[in-house]
Design a protein around this motif. Structure first.
Motif, PDB file in Angstrom:
ATOM      1  N   MET A  91       0.821  -1.203   0.000  1.00 45.12           N
ATOM      2  CA  MET A  91       0.000   0.000   0.000  1.00 45.12           C
ATOM      3  C   MET A  91       0.861   1.262   0.000  1.00 45.12           C
ATOM      4  O   MET A  91       1.971   1.285   0.540  1.00 45.12           O
ATOM      5  CB  MET A  91      -0.910   0.019   1.234  1.00 45.12           C
ATOM      6  CG  MET A  91      -1.703  -1.261   1.476  1.00 45.12           C
ATOM      7  SD  MET A  91      -2.682  -1.828   0.062  1.00 45.12           S
ATOM      8  CE  MET A  91      -3.737  -0.413  -0.180  1.00 45.12           C
ATOM      9  N   ASP A  93       0.257   5.724   0.387  1.00 49.79           N
ATOM     10  CA  ASP A  93      -0.679   6.820   0.674  1.00 49.79           C
ATOM     11  C   ASP A  93      -0.242   8.073  -0.067  1.00 49.79           C
ATOM     12  O   ASP A  93       0.954   8.333  -0.250  1.00 49.79           O
ATOM     13  CB  ASP A  93      -0.712   7.133   2.174  1.00 49.79           C
ATOM     14  CG  ASP A  93      -1.299   6.004   2.998  1.00 49.79           C
ATOM     15  OD1 ASP A  93      -1.858   5.079   2.392  1.00 49.79           O
ATOM     16  OD2 ASP A  93      -1.199   6.055   4.239  1.00 49.79           O
ATOM     17  N   LYS A  98      -4.845  12.171   1.347  1.00 48.51           N
ATOM     18  CA  LYS A  98      -5.019  11.227   2.466  1.00 48.51           C
ATOM     19  C   LYS A  98      -5.642   9.912   2.002  1.00 48.51           C
ATOM     20  O   LYS A  98      -6.204   9.169   2.793  1.00 48.51           O
ATOM     21  CB  LYS A  98      -5.886  11.830   3.593  1.00 48.51           C
ATOM     22  CG  LYS A  98      -5.512  13.238   4.012  1.00 48.51           C
ATOM     23  CD  LYS A  98      -4.103  13.316   4.535  1.00 48.51           C
ATOM     24  CE  LYS A  98      -3.775  14.735   5.009  1.00 48.51           C
ATOM     25  NZ  LYS A  98      -2.345  14.908   5.333  1.00 48.51           N
ATOM     26  N   LYS A  99      -5.557   9.615   0.708  1.00 46.60           N
ATOM     27  CA  LYS A  99      -6.113   8.385   0.154  1.00 46.60           C
ATOM     28  C   LYS A  99      -5.028   7.314   0.076  1.00 46.60           C
ATOM     29  O   LYS A  99      -3.852   7.616  -0.162  1.00 46.60           O
ATOM     30  CB  LYS A  99      -6.696   8.618  -1.249  1.00 46.60           C
ATOM     31  CG  LYS A  99      -7.898   9.558  -1.274  1.00 46.60           C
ATOM     32  CD  LYS A  99      -9.115   8.932  -0.628  1.00 46.60           C
ATOM     33  CE  LYS A  99     -10.342   9.832  -0.756  1.00 46.60           C
ATOM     34  NZ  LYS A  99     -11.521   9.236  -0.107  1.00 46.60           N
ATOM     35  N   ARG A 100      -5.453   6.063   0.272  1.00 44.30           N
ATOM     36  CA  ARG A 100      -4.528   4.928   0.249  1.00 44.30           C
ATOM     37  C   ARG A 100      -4.800   4.074  -0.983  1.00 44.30           C
ATOM     38  O   ARG A 100      -5.955   3.838  -1.347  1.00 44.30           O
ATOM     39  CB  ARG A 100      -4.689   4.097   1.522  1.00 44.30           C
ATOM     40  CG  ARG A 100      -3.776   2.894   1.612  1.00 44.30           C
ATOM     41  CD  ARG A 100      -3.840   2.286   3.006  1.00 44.30           C
ATOM     42  NE  ARG A 100      -3.232   3.169   3.997  1.00 44.30           N
ATOM     43  CZ  ARG A 100      -3.346   3.003   5.304  1.00 44.30           C
ATOM     44  NH1 ARG A 100      -4.066   2.006   5.785  1.00 44.30           N
ATOM     45  NH2 ARG A 100      -2.738   3.825   6.131  1.00 44.30           N
ATOM     46  N   TYR A 101      -3.740   3.597  -1.629  1.00 45.17           N
ATOM     47  CA  TYR A 101      -3.854   2.821  -2.854  1.00 45.17           C
ATOM     48  C   TYR A 101      -2.948   1.598  -2.795  1.00 45.17           C
ATOM     49  O   TYR A 101      -1.933   1.601  -2.088  1.00 45.17           O
ATOM     50  CB  TYR A 101      -3.452   3.660  -4.073  1.00 45.17           C
ATOM     51  CG  TYR A 101      -4.227   4.939  -4.236  1.00 45.17           C
ATOM     52  CD1 TYR A 101      -5.439   4.958  -4.918  1.00 45.17           C
ATOM     53  CD2 TYR A 101      -3.743   6.137  -3.703  1.00 45.17           C
ATOM     54  CE1 TYR A 101      -6.155   6.136  -5.073  1.00 45.17           C
ATOM     55  CE2 TYR A 101      -4.456   7.314  -3.841  1.00 45.17           C
ATOM     56  CZ  TYR A 101      -5.661   7.319  -4.526  1.00 45.17           C
ATOM     57  OH  TYR A 101      -6.381   8.481  -4.670  1.00 45.17           O
ATOM     58  N   CYS A 153      -1.866  10.827  -7.850  1.00 45.04           N
ATOM     59  CA  CYS A 153      -3.068  10.418  -7.116  1.00 45.04           C
ATOM     60  C   CYS A 153      -4.304  10.793  -7.934  1.00 45.04           C
ATOM     61  O   CYS A 153      -4.420  11.952  -8.378  1.00 45.04           O
ATOM     62  CB  CYS A 153      -3.104  11.115  -5.754  1.00 45.04           C
ATOM     63  SG  CYS A 153      -4.669  10.942  -4.875  1.00 45.04           S
ATOM     64  N   TRP A 161       3.883  11.126  -2.362  1.00 42.78           N
ATOM     65  CA  TRP A 161       3.604   9.771  -1.890  1.00 42.78           C
ATOM     66  C   TRP A 161       4.381   9.429  -0.617  1.00 42.78           C
ATOM     67  O   TRP A 161       5.486   9.928  -0.394  1.00 42.78           O
ATOM     68  CB  TRP A 161       3.978   8.739  -2.961  1.00 42.78           C
ATOM     69  CG  TRP A 161       3.208   8.838  -4.240  1.00 42.78           C
ATOM     70  CD1 TRP A 161       3.685   9.273  -5.456  1.00 42.78           C
ATOM     71  CD2 TRP A 161       1.835   8.492  -4.444  1.00 42.78           C
ATOM     72  NE1 TRP A 161       2.690   9.215  -6.402  1.00 42.78           N
ATOM     73  CE2 TRP A 161       1.538   8.739  -5.809  1.00 42.78           C
ATOM     74  CE3 TRP A 161       0.825   8.004  -3.614  1.00 42.78           C
ATOM     75  CZ2 TRP A 161       0.288   8.512  -6.354  1.00 42.78           C
ATOM     76  CZ3 TRP A 161      -0.431   7.782  -4.153  1.00 42.78           C
ATOM     77  CH2 TRP A 161      -0.686   8.036  -5.507  1.00 42.78           C
ATOM     78  N   VAL A 225      -8.611  -1.886   0.830  1.00 39.19           N
ATOM     79  CA  VAL A 225      -8.449  -0.457   1.064  1.00 39.19           C
ATOM     80  C   VAL A 225      -9.066   0.337  -0.080  1.00 39.19           C
ATOM     81  O   VAL A 225      -9.624   1.413   0.111  1.00 39.19           O
ATOM     82  CB  VAL A 225      -6.951  -0.117   1.213  1.00 39.19           C
ATOM     83  CG1 VAL A 225      -6.755   1.378   1.334  1.00 39.19           C
ATOM     84  CG2 VAL A 225      -6.386  -0.830   2.423  1.00 39.19           C
TER      85      VAL A 225
END
Length: 489
Positions: A91, A93, A98-101, A153, A161, A225
């Protein structure tokens, strides 16, 4: 994703909601991310897909039986299977959104964009770099790849990142009356382990001989997630899995057989073969010696629908070690004890649902020189259609509704039916087209004279006159499971 394919996917999602197939879970409370409910027609379609899979696995194969294991299992099972220590995703961020990928999926999306832009060489090189990094479990390299290819993002549009790190996907909960004395257990992340721990129970009580299989349909839970692509990736989902136990040394032969058998199963539903492909795993799981995905070409690209894996004897060996119970089979043909090898086929039911829905949704131009006309139709195979036939009285008077109800009451003993007397007949046809009903039966004034009705066929829109007393056998033949299962023999 291009605007055209994006619009196509939006049409699929909106059609699924508008006609009662899929709803956002807890929608009146603004929804719950990556969780969906199946509506009145979605539940029917989903059940029909399960029935098709179960019949093709258990009913057609004398050496395959089905079970239904519990969602809660002893926590040591997940230690033995490797999920406690190794069920992780890489993962990353974005500090601004503040998004997680998932790092690998961000890179895969970039590969898809390169291919769509005609940059096949760049796509191939990026795929190789991704495979090398995953094979080496090189998390810093994954971040470097993201930076080198200017991957931003999707929300913030920035490249700010964090480092890439591993994130465990299992849901943990407490089992016990008192919090202090409760034991931590997990919602199962897959259904396969319920089969493996019941291997001896089924083999002995069913007097099963190698090779044999155990099939199961059930819920699984993963703390995904990333909530995206509708029901493609969910936190609560359903799997249809077969674990096929074979003699060591024969597993790759069975792997090839199941690989071919499972693609044939998908194509029997009427899908375009060009929409499917095999995708061999570059990085094999630690327990596998061969693995392939059956992928379908969704509007957002090729994605896995089913996986076929040669799992060796890893699972049974692990459970033998952790449980201290022998997981061996005595093979009378070679007078030898051994731990069987396993070939697995695993279908995501929700992904299959989306595959069938996307493949079936068609916008047809019916315009002529005299007028503009079109329709939206779900061309489900009749055997899996949620509603098999609809009955229309031509008008609401002259005894036609009563006659239509009489026919409906007889046919609904065998088939899922709908009755509709609202609006002009053409509008009623369009409503049934939109939910995939293969046959519409119209009761008119001639019906009262000679006991015949008109059957209208969804795909061709052709109509034929038939006797009422022949309806059960006519509809029964048209929607029979045999029409699907015969293709698998």
């Amino acid at each position: 994703m291009s605007k055209q394919t994006d619009d196509l996917f939006k049409n699929i999602v909106s059609h699924a909601k508008e006609y009662g197939f899929v709803f956002q879970s807890s929608e009146i409370y603004d929804g719950l991310s990556a969780v969906y409910d199946y509506g009145q027609l979605g539940a029917e379609l989903k059940n029909n897909l399960k029935t098709y899979w179960w019949k093709s696995m258990v009913q057609l194969n004398e050496n395959i039986v089905g079970i239904d294991s519990a969602i809660f299992m002893h926590p040591t099972i997940w230690k033995a299977s490797g999920h406690v220590d190794g069920f992780n995703d890489p993962m990353i961020d974005n500090k601004d959104s503040k998004k997680r990928y998932r790092a690998d999926q961000l890179i895969e999306d970039k590969i898809d964009r390169y291919e769509k832009d005609g940059k096949s060489d760049k796509a191939a090189q990026l795929q190789k770099d991704l495979d090398d990094a995953l094979n080496a479990d090189d998390l810093p390299r994954l971040k470097t790849i993201i930076e080198e290819h200017n991957i931003v993002c999707p929300v913030s549009g920035t490249k700010n990142w964090t480092e890439v790190r591993q994130f465990n996907l299992m849901f943990a909960t407490q089992m016990g009356a008192m919090a202090d004395g409760a034991e931590q257990v997990y919602l199962r992340p897959e259904t396969a382990q319920g089969i493996f721990v019941n291997f001896l129970n089924v083999q002995k009580t069913g007097r099963m001989k190698i090779p044999f299989g155990i099939a199961q349909i059930g819920k699984a839970f993963r703390n995904e997630v990333i909530a995206r692509q509708f029901i493609m990736r969910m936190r609560e989902f359903e799997q249809m899995e077969l674990q096929f136990f074979v003699r060591p040394g024969t597993e790759l032969e069975w792997y090839e057989k199941w690989k071919e058998t499972r693609l044939k199963w998908h194509l029997a539903l009427g899908s375009d073969p060009a929409k499917y492909r095999y995708h061999d795993h570059v990085k094999l799981a630690h327990y596998a010696n061969a693995a392939v995905d059956i992928e379908y070409d969704f509007p957002f690209g090729f994605k896995e629908v089913e996986g076929i894996h040669s799992r060796t004897d890893f699972d049974l060996k692990q459970h033998q070690e952790f449980s201290k119970k022998k997981m061996q089979y005595f093979d009378p043909e070679i007078n030898q004890n051994y731990i069987p090898y396993v070939v697995e086929t695993s279908v995501g039911l929700d992904r299959l649902f989306l595959t069938v829905f996307a493949n079936s949704l068609v916008h047809e131009d019916l315009s002529t020189e005299d007028k503009q006309d079109s329709r939206v139709v779900l061309k489900f195979h009749p055997a899996i259609a949620p509603v098999k036939a609809a009955i229309f009285p031509l008008t609401k008077k002259d005894g036609l509704p009563e006659k239509a109800r009489e026919i409906m009451n007889k046919l609904k003993l065998d088939f899922n039916m709908q009755y509709d007397e609202k609006d002009a007949i053409g509008k009623r046809y369009r409503r049934q087209d939109a939910i995939g009903t293969p046959y519409c039966i119209t009761v008119d004034h001639q019906t009262l004279e000679d006991n015949t009705v008109t059957i209208r066929h969804r795909d061709s829109m052709e109509q034929e006159r038939v006797a009422i007393d022949q309806l059960r056998s006519i509809i029964g033949d048209l929607v029979s499971w045999n029409n699907l299962l015969d293709q698998l023999q």
